[in-house]
Structures are given as structure tokens and as C-alpha cells.
Design an enzyme around this catalytic site. Structure first.
Site, PDB file in Angstrom:
ATOM      1  N   CYS A  69      18.498  75.000 137.100  1.00 32.64           N
ATOM      2  CA  CYS A  69      17.119  75.201 137.565  1.00 32.64           C
ATOM      3  C   CYS A  69      17.146  75.069 139.088  1.00 32.64           C
ATOM      4  O   CYS A  69      18.211  75.204 139.686  1.00 32.64           O
ATOM      5  CB  CYS A  69      16.159  74.208 136.905  1.00 32.64           C
ATOM      6  SG  CYS A  69      16.441  72.497 137.357  1.00 32.64           S
ATOM      7  N   GLN A  70      16.040  74.799 139.717  1.00 29.23           N
ATOM      8  CA  GLN A  70      16.028  74.722 141.170  1.00 29.23           C
ATOM      9  C   GLN A  70      16.642  73.423 141.684  1.00 29.23           C
ATOM     10  O   GLN A  70      17.433  73.433 142.601  1.00 29.23           O
ATOM     11  CB  GLN A  70      14.604  74.883 141.711  1.00 29.23           C
ATOM     12  CG  GLN A  70      14.557  75.155 143.203  1.00 29.23           C
ATOM     13  CD  GLN A  70      15.218  76.463 143.594  1.00 29.23           C
ATOM     14  OE1 GLN A  70      15.097  77.470 142.918  1.00 29.23           O
ATOM     15  NE2 GLN A  70      15.969  76.445 144.681  1.00 29.23           N
TER      16      GLN A  70
END
Length: 176
Positions: A69-70
């Protein structure tokens, strides 16, 4: 729950053709910066069945699934959601896409500026607070309640790491 973790440098030091990275960011985040060859299922659409179908479709069944994810929080949530429901080992990429980029691992970038989900949440919260203050000042003091509601939501999100506005915005048409 504690999940296996790996740093991007370690993961991509000896990349194999069977490497299976699952990106759980929103479509707009992936459109802005993506890891080539990664599977993409946004966290809010992720189910064990959908992941199994994607693994079979791409010939990746039986391999370890590296969750991206980020920054790492959504990957943890994905691992919690999938643990014990898929026939694959799950491993979180430590630091997410931020760490991938800091490690100078090749990514594809779209130079058209898109707003991350976090930016969208901050912008929406700021606009709602501003509207509440303006309407409370010039229309009726009851509108200050809108600002208070948003503030309470931000406090809740900070304490629980669950953001209702973020989950709502992730489902917005421009994030598909």
C-alpha cells in the site's frame, strides 16, 4: 496480528518471475505510481475469493503474496482480512510504496497529478469545517455542529486508525 514483513530492498534484490505483489491502494493512487507487474485489488474490494481468482488468472497460486500500500497500514488490514482464508503465505512490504520509491526501485509514474486518498480526506475535512464555520457565523449557530462532527471524526480516526471518510472516498467514482 503480527505478520511477516520484508523491506523492499530485500524483496527486489533478487526478483523472480514468480514474485506476486498485491497492491491494495486505490485506483487513482496506482494510476499515479505503480509497481510494474503488481496485481491490483483496492482494499475496499478485496475478498479472499477475488484474490484467489486473480492468483489463478495470473498463474501465481501457491506463491507468497507480498502486500503493498502507500505506507503499510492498508497492507496490514489486508493481511488481517486474508489470514487463514487464502492458500498463500502473506507478507507485508515494509513502508509500502513510500519505501519502494525511497529505495529507487523502478516504478511507473503518471506525471498527471492525482490526489492521494490521504489528500482527498484532508481536503474534504477542511472544506466541511470551513463550511460549518461560515454557515455557523452567517446563517445559524447550529451549523457549527458540522465542524464539531468533522473534528470528532478526525479524533476517532486518529485513535482507532479507522477513517470513515477515507473508506467513503475510496468508493468514489474518481477513485475507481
Amino acid at each position: 496480528m503480527n505478520h511477516k514483513r520484508i523491506h523492499p530492498v530485500e524483496l527486489f534484490a533478487n526478483p523472480s518471475t514468480n514474485l506476486c505483489v498485491l497492491d491494495v491502494r486505490t485506483a487513482s493512487e496506482v494510476a499515479a505510481t505503480a509497481l510494474p507487474g503488481a496485481l491490483h485489488i483496492p482494499l475496499h474490494e478485496l475478498t479472499p475469493e477475488r484474490l484467489q481468482n486473480e492468483l489463478v488468472k495470473h498463474g501465481k497460486q501457491g506463491s507468497c503474496v507480498y502486500l503493498l500500500c502507500q505506507g503499510g497500514k492498508r497492507a496490514e488490514k489486508a493481511a488481517d482480512q486474508l489470514q487463514g482464508h487464502v492458500n498463500a503465505e502473506l507478507c507485508i512490504i515494509d513502508g509500502g510504496m513510500n519505501a519502494v520509491q525511497q529505495a529507487n526501485i523502478p516504478v511507473t509514474k503518471n506525471h498527471r497529478k492525482t490526489m492521494s486518498l490521504e489528500q482527498q480526506v484532508r481536503t474534504a475535512a477542511g472544506v466541511l469545517v470551513l463550511i460549518g464555520v461560515i454557515l455557523g457565523t452567517w446563517m445559524h449557530p447550529a451549523f457549527y455542529g458540522l465542524s464539531a462532527f468533522v473534528g470528532a471524526g478526525l479524533v476517532f480516526a486518529g485513535i482507532t486508525d479507522l477513517c470513515a471518510m477515507g473508506m467513503l472516498l475510496a468508493r468514489a467514482p474518481w477513485n475507481k
